[in-house]
Write an enzyme that holds these catalytic residues in place. Structure first.
Site, PDB file in Angstrom:
ATOM      1  N   ASP A 122       0.841  -1.199   0.000  1.00  0.00           N
ATOM      2  CA  ASP A 122       0.000   0.000   0.000  1.00  0.00           C
ATOM      3  C   ASP A 122       0.878   1.252   0.000  1.00  0.00           C
ATOM      4  O   ASP A 122       0.878   2.038   0.957  1.00  0.00           O
ATOM      5  CB  ASP A 122      -0.964  -0.004   1.190  1.00  0.00           C
ATOM      6  CG  ASP A 122      -2.071  -1.031   1.040  1.00  0.00           C
ATOM      7  OD1 ASP A 122      -2.068  -1.771   0.028  1.00  0.00           O
ATOM      8  OD2 ASP A 122      -2.929  -1.120   1.929  1.00  0.00           O
ATOM      9  N   HIS A 133       2.145  -8.283   3.585  1.00  0.00           N
ATOM     10  CA  HIS A 133       1.190  -7.195   3.815  1.00  0.00           C
ATOM     11  C   HIS A 133       0.137  -7.527   4.875  1.00  0.00           C
ATOM     12  O   HIS A 133      -0.070  -6.761   5.813  1.00  0.00           O
ATOM     13  CB  HIS A 133       0.498  -6.809   2.511  1.00  0.00           C
ATOM     14  CG  HIS A 133      -0.390  -5.605   2.639  1.00  0.00           C
ATOM     15  ND1 HIS A 133       0.090  -4.355   2.964  1.00  0.00           N
ATOM     16  CD2 HIS A 133      -1.746  -5.460   2.512  1.00  0.00           C
ATOM     17  CE1 HIS A 133      -0.905  -3.486   3.015  1.00  0.00           C
ATOM     18  NE2 HIS A 133      -2.032  -4.134   2.754  1.00  0.00           N
ATOM     19  N   HIS A 179      -9.594  -5.147  10.418  1.00  0.00           N
ATOM     20  CA  HIS A 179      -9.191  -6.304   9.616  1.00  0.00           C
ATOM     21  C   HIS A 179      -9.001  -7.471  10.579  1.00  0.00           C
ATOM     22  O   HIS A 179      -8.144  -7.425  11.447  1.00  0.00           O
ATOM     23  CB  HIS A 179      -7.892  -6.032   8.867  1.00  0.00           C
ATOM     24  CG  HIS A 179      -8.011  -4.992   7.803  1.00  0.00           C
ATOM     25  ND1 HIS A 179      -8.670  -5.205   6.621  1.00  0.00           N
ATOM     26  CD2 HIS A 179      -7.543  -3.718   7.759  1.00  0.00           C
ATOM     27  CE1 HIS A 179      -8.607  -4.109   5.882  1.00  0.00           C
ATOM     28  NE2 HIS A 179      -7.936  -3.188   6.539  1.00  0.00           N
ATOM     29  N   HIS A 205      -1.198  -3.342   6.480  1.00  0.00           N
ATOM     30  CA  HIS A 205      -2.624  -3.560   6.244  1.00  0.00           C
ATOM     31  C   HIS A 205      -3.515  -2.935   7.318  1.00  0.00           C
ATOM     32  O   HIS A 205      -4.423  -2.164   7.002  1.00  0.00           O
ATOM     33  CB  HIS A 205      -2.912  -5.046   6.082  1.00  0.00           C
ATOM     34  CG  HIS A 205      -4.220  -5.350   5.419  1.00  0.00           C
ATOM     35  ND1 HIS A 205      -4.647  -4.705   4.294  1.00  0.00           N
ATOM     36  CD2 HIS A 205      -5.199  -6.258   5.725  1.00  0.00           C
ATOM     37  CE1 HIS A 205      -5.834  -5.183   3.923  1.00  0.00           C
ATOM     38  NE2 HIS A 205      -6.181  -6.132   4.772  1.00  0.00           N
ATOM     39  N   HIS A 223      -4.166  -0.248  10.032  1.00  0.00           N
ATOM     40  CA  HIS A 223      -3.602   1.092  10.192  1.00  0.00           C
ATOM     41  C   HIS A 223      -3.414   1.423  11.669  1.00  0.00           C
ATOM     42  O   HIS A 223      -4.042   2.328  12.229  1.00  0.00           O
ATOM     43  CB  HIS A 223      -4.503   2.125   9.520  1.00  0.00           C
ATOM     44  CG  HIS A 223      -4.671   1.863   8.053  1.00  0.00           C
ATOM     45  ND1 HIS A 223      -5.687   2.400   7.303  1.00  0.00           N
ATOM     46  CD2 HIS A 223      -3.924   1.107   7.188  1.00  0.00           C
ATOM     47  CE1 HIS A 223      -5.575   1.993   6.047  1.00  0.00           C
ATOM     48  NE2 HIS A 223      -4.514   1.204   5.957  1.00  0.00           N
TER      49      HIS A 223
END
Length: 528
Positions: free
Chosen positions: A260, A377, A387, A415, A417
């Site tokens: 990302d 990731h 997530h 992944h 945050h």
């Protein structure tokens, strides 16, 4: 703010902390009778989401330079990447640098980077007097085109994802065509040596880097780790803070980017603005890169990252003798073997990725590279509600037994945050380090536009050691074959010291249980 103390008996105590807390734990092997261990959650969110910076921002706007977006990708091979608007030869000139050289743009002073040590002859009047003459390396260039995906912004600059739309195939203005993306591998570099390089259309602009270190089990090595960066004010702060790690000796050997990167999300020009934003750092410090969901979704399909941030592929480690996919690779630098894996590929038993990981881990020589680190990731262990662990469950089911058998030391992921560090874990729970338990770090807090990930799941799992939603980055400092240090640096720190400092020891399981000493220094508001 509270600290969860997990006793050997399983009793859980909750205790509010005062304004300034210093927590220290000596945790021998994450298990055993009579030990007091801690799991910590910082409930305060440090830093607000900031919108993607406008394309007119001074650090992102288009320049009139014939060459821009200069950055280095490296494993044990160094690739100089740059972009030009017009076609030209893919050529880079390089030579051993002198610490008396100066960057004409004033971005870096070599006397700082070299810490008073001169790696070569001083540059005198007339280049012919400099013993280290320029060498040339040639590479390749390519372009690509893509249909733009447009995401409108609100008055504050935040994306309105529900109003986004694809451009029209028949409209030329909706198509993006990249500049010429050049990639030049530099041959015959002396391990650990300082080099200067230039790109012929700009002969007066010098860039500098240190070549990857030779494989050496006792070579001190310092690696920065960044996840989910984006192009926001928080991203700039992360970049500037990592740059500060270069002060004094050229102490930062490499940066691991955990996916990302640009958050271009299908809008091609955002790859260009990202390249300009990160050039001041990555034109001097090599990066190892792995893609995330923002590199394949919304029409990205890995094209932007693979064209602009190419990684040298590993050779022959999938058991077939072929060059393996740049989507997964491994390399060695100093005392560490680094395994980079794509989280969005088939990893089932027998798949190409599985075969590569199996063969690669079995081939690691821990006498030469005693430290074994995996970067990817998607986290396998996370207690964040944004997530869940099911996202990485299939990959963990097939590959974790290989990691445990190989006694991987550290897994770093993005992944999510936020920041979270586990105790040593395996098979879905706590596992002693001497049995193959692995410390996992989630550090997807590099500055993305989507904001920090909250809330945390409650109660906090007993395998979760520390978690906090704050922007920042990590540093892995390997001091020797048996001792390393993991540091988490908050972006909003007022003192030049890490928010968390974890001392890692390995190679002691035959004599005594491995030890992890943790010192966490926190400045928090009073929460009662």
């Amino acid at each position: 703010f509270s600290v969860c103390f997990v006793m050997a008996s399983g009793v859980r105590l909750l205790s509010p902390l005062l304004l300034l807390a210093t927590l220290a734990v000596a945790n021998a092997g994450d298990g055993g009778e009579g030990r007091v261990e801690q799991c910590t959650t910082l409930s305060a969110k440090r830093g607000e989401a900031s919108p993607t910076l406008p394309m007119t921002h001074p650090r992102l706007k288009e320049t009139d330079r014939p060459v821009e977006q200069v950055h280095i990708t490296a494993t044990d091979t160094v690739i100089i990447n740059f972009l030009t608007k017009a076609p030209q030869d893919s050529v880079v000139e390089f030579r051993p640098a002198s610490c008396s050289e100066q960057d004409p743009l004033g971005r870096v002073q070599l006397d700082d980077l070299c810490n008073g040590k001169d790696d070569g002859k001083k540059v005198e009047e007339g280049e012919e007097k400099y013993e280290g003459s320029w060498k040339q390396a040639e590479g390749t260039a390519e372009q690509y085109s893509s249909l733009n995906y447009y995401t409108p912004m609100d008055a504050q600059g935040h994306p309105l994802f529900d109003k986004a739309w694809w451009g029209k195939w028949a409209e030329p203005k909706d198509w993006y065509t990249s500049g010429y993306c050049h990639a030049v591998a530099l041959p015959d570099l002396k391990p650990g040596a300082l080099y200067s390089y230039r790109i012929p259309p700009m002969p007066d602009t010098l860039f500098f880097f240190r070549a990857p270190k030779a494989v050496d089990g006792d070579a001190p090595t310092r690696i920065a780790v960044i996840g989910d960066m984006g192009q926001t004010q928080n991203s700039l702060q992360t970049m500037d803070n990592v740059w500060q790690q270069l002060k004094g000796p050229f102490a930062l050997d490499q940066v691991l980017l955990l996916g990302d990167l640009s958050y271009a999300d299908g809008y091609g020009p955002r790859w260009d603005s990202y390249g300009r934003m990160v050039e001041p750092l990555f034109s001097h410090v090599p990066a190892a890169v792995i893609g995330g969901n923002h590199e394949f979704d919304l029409g990205e399909a890995w094209v932007g990252i693979r064209t602009r941030w190419p990684m040298p592929a590993s050779k022959g480690k999938d058991g077939s003798g072929r060059v393996t996919s740049p989507m997964f690779y491994s390399y060695e630098t100093g005392p560490v073997h680094i395994l980079a894996l794509c989280s969005y590929m088939d990893s089932s038993i027998g798949s190409p990725l599985y075969r590569f990981v199996d063969a690669d881990l079995k081939a690691v020589d821990r006498t030469k590279t005693p430290w074994l680190v995996v970067m990817m990731h998607v986290p396998w262990y996370t207690s964040n509600s944004n997530h869940r662990m099911n996202e990485g469950a299939m990959m963990r089911a097939s590959l974790e037994p290989l990691f445990i058998d190989a006694k991987v030391d550290l897994v770093v992921t993005g992944h999510v945050h936020a920041y979270e560090r586990t105790f040593h874990v395996g098979n879905g729970g706590r596992m002693d380090q001497c049995d193959g338990g692995i410390m996992h770090i989630t550090i997807g807090d590099g500055g993305n536009r989507e904001g920090l990930a909250l809330p945390w799941l409650d109660p906090q799992p007993d395998w979760s050691a520390l978690r906090e939603a704050s922007y920042g980055y990590g540093i892995l400092q390997i001091d020797s074959a048996t001792k390393a240090r993991w540091e988490w640096w908050r972006n909003d720190g007022t003192n030049w010291q890490p928010a968390e400092n974890v001392v890692l020891e390995r190679g002691q399981c035959d004599e005594e249980e491995a030890k992890v000493d943790v010192e966490v220094k926190l400045e928090v508001d009073v929460v009662v």
